[in-house]
Write an enzyme that holds these catalytic residues in place. Sequence first.
Site, PDB file in Angstrom:
ATOM      1  CG  ASP A  13     -35.776 -20.792  17.294  1.00 29.04           C
ATOM      2  OD1 ASP A  13     -34.677 -20.608  17.845  1.00 29.04           O
ATOM      3  OD2 ASP A  13     -36.835 -20.939  17.924  1.00 29.04           O
ATOM      4  CB  SER A  19     -36.957 -19.632  21.695  1.00 23.95           C
ATOM      5  OG  SER A  19     -35.856 -19.963  20.881  1.00 23.95           O
ATOM      6  CG  ASP A  54     -40.213 -25.396  20.952  1.00 30.14           C
ATOM      7  OD1 ASP A  54     -39.920 -25.153  22.139  1.00 30.14           O
ATOM      8  OD2 ASP A  54     -39.349 -25.661  20.090  1.00 30.14           O
ATOM      9  CB  THR A 114     -40.993 -19.588  18.296  1.00 30.46           C
ATOM     10  OG1 THR A 114     -39.626 -19.468  18.720  1.00 30.46           O
ATOM     11  CG2 THR A 114     -41.299 -18.518  17.278  1.00 30.46           C
ATOM     12  NE  ARG A 174     -38.384 -23.171  25.953  1.00 33.79           N
ATOM     13  CZ  ARG A 174     -37.524 -22.900  24.970  1.00 33.79           C
ATOM     14  NH1 ARG A 174     -36.557 -22.005  25.164  1.00 33.79           N
ATOM     15  NH2 ARG A 174     -37.621 -23.519  23.820  1.00 33.79           N
ATOM     16  CD  GLU A 189     -40.153 -21.555  15.626  1.00 31.58           C
ATOM     17  OE1 GLU A 189     -39.197 -21.443  16.420  1.00 31.58           O
ATOM     18  OE2 GLU A 189     -41.163 -22.255  15.873  1.00 31.58           O
ATOM     19  CG  ASP A 214     -32.598 -23.045  18.510  1.00 29.80           C
ATOM     20  OD1 ASP A 214     -31.934 -22.178  19.098  1.00 29.80           O
ATOM     21  OD2 ASP A 214     -33.100 -24.037  19.087  1.00 29.80           O
ATOM     22  CE  LYS A 215     -37.075 -27.301  17.935  1.00 29.64           C
ATOM     23  NZ  LYS A 215     -36.947 -26.748  19.293  1.00 29.64           N
ATOM     24  CG  HIS A 269     -29.404 -25.858  20.718  1.00 30.41           C
ATOM     25  ND1 HIS A 269     -28.737 -25.158  21.705  1.00 30.41           N
ATOM     26  CD2 HIS A 269     -30.603 -25.226  20.543  1.00 30.41           C
ATOM     27  CE1 HIS A 269     -29.484 -24.147  22.116  1.00 30.41           C
ATOM     28  NE2 HIS A 269     -30.631 -24.158  21.434  1.00 30.41           N
ATOM     29  CG  ASP A 327     -35.469 -17.120  18.195  1.00 32.73           C
ATOM     30  OD1 ASP A 327     -34.492 -17.263  17.453  1.00 32.73           O
ATOM     31  OD2 ASP A 327     -36.043 -18.076  18.755  1.00 32.73           O
ATOM     32  CG  HIS A 328     -31.868 -16.934  19.962  1.00 25.57           C
ATOM     33  ND1 HIS A 328     -31.083 -17.920  19.410  1.00 25.57           N
ATOM     34  CD2 HIS A 328     -33.006 -17.556  20.367  1.00 25.57           C
ATOM     35  CE1 HIS A 328     -31.707 -19.088  19.472  1.00 25.57           C
ATOM     36  NE2 HIS A 328     -32.894 -18.891  20.046  1.00 25.57           N
ATOM     37  CG  HIS A 363     -29.703 -19.508  22.328  1.00 22.18           C
ATOM     38  ND1 HIS A 363     -30.906 -19.252  22.938  1.00 22.18           N
ATOM     39  CD2 HIS A 363     -29.876 -20.684  21.680  1.00 22.18           C
ATOM     40  CE1 HIS A 363     -31.773 -20.207  22.678  1.00 22.18           C
ATOM     41  NE2 HIS A 363     -31.151 -21.112  21.913  1.00 22.18           N
TER      42      HIS A 363
END
Length: 454
Positions: A56, A105, A157, A159, A170, A326, A331-332, A335, A373-374, A417
Amino acid sequence: MPRLTRRHLTIATAVVAATSAAVAVTTAAGAFDGAQQAKSAIQSGKAKNVILLIGDGMGDSEITLARDYTVGANGRLNMDRFPLTGAYTTYAVHKDGTPDYVTDSAASGTGWATGVKTVNGRISKTPGSDKAVRTILELAQKNGYATGSVTTSELTDATPAVLASHVTDRGCQGPADMANCPTDTIAAGGPGSIAEQSVDHKVDVLLGGGKQRFDQKVTAGAYKGLTVTQQAQKLGYQVVTDSAGLRSVKSNKPVLGLFASGNVPVEWTGKAAAVGGTDPQRCVTSNPNRPSSTPSLADSATKAIQLLEAKQRAHHSKQGFFLQIEGASIDKQDHAADPCGQIGETAAFDRAVKVARDYAAKHPDTLVVTTADHGHTSQIVPLEATPPGLSSTLVTNEGQQLKVNYSTNTPGQSQEHTGTEVRIAAQGPLAYRVLGVTNQTDLFTTIREALRLH
């Protein structure tokens, strides 16, 4: 090997020639394990199993940062060793179908899970009419495959949610979280929250965090008054909360592993990036807030494969399994502008990639795909650079300094992102379909065709 079409033969000849040449000049860096693996990766025909690995937020910058820090600039991660590599686009869409260039996501996961682009925040539903779209996991179940989902995030979450649920927003993760999904509630005749749907789908293996969502009480329907965990138990799930419990589960019943109240704690710690940078730091490869009883992503992946394989063997099934794995907190931590947390989670994900590739080495009828995913915010910049946002200087395992910059949002705000294309790499049946620049939705078609789903 199954008979190839003229188009496939043309692709095969070109790829084998190019790969053979590449192997001759890149063996020292470990780019490929061998030309034979590349040849087998362009085969047509049916896959018995598919293992899809999602990092992610794991764009090329995040991969490069983890590579530079852990194995060196000229080293190679496990995810670098796939024989065939391409890129895919990740954009979402607006309700009218026009492009939304930066995805979240939920929309990105919906793309590969259903083959349909949707709006940011939506889980496996159409962008305009908000109708449920059948997912690759649902198709796999219909065709007799065992199914699993493993994550380091909450199992509710975005994904993991895209595989086994359909909600308008989501955030509708548990029965108490349904404010933004009024028509999806069981009371309104909908399928319920993501947690309720995930267990109601009877996915064979669900491993991750999010116990807080499953501890919420169901508010309507057949399981009213029970927690979602109790609903799962009524449906036959074995519920476990740590490594010992995971080791002890039996393969004849589905498994729900809830290893944290929220997201699974990260593996590494260190100083977050700061305005003006940080002093050079080495990452701490441990986390006092991560219980020793927490299974690693690689351990969960290993157990999931064993359970899925055992289930099909016990049922004498000719079909294999579909498993999504995953690495969520790359990702987290991106961020949060936390480079050590981010690198540690990328390294943990890479060990899960090795689990999948080791399995495929013994089971060549397994399609293994790794992608993201991105893209995300982290950038490697010159040491003399003075970024206007947050930055940190790391001392890598090679003993060199590396500066990483986070400047996609105002300091103090969550970093964002990016809309870049991301890497996709594969081996096994139909792996050649990842070559070139494809669309995220093409991954759905690749898996569907590999497993011959209808």
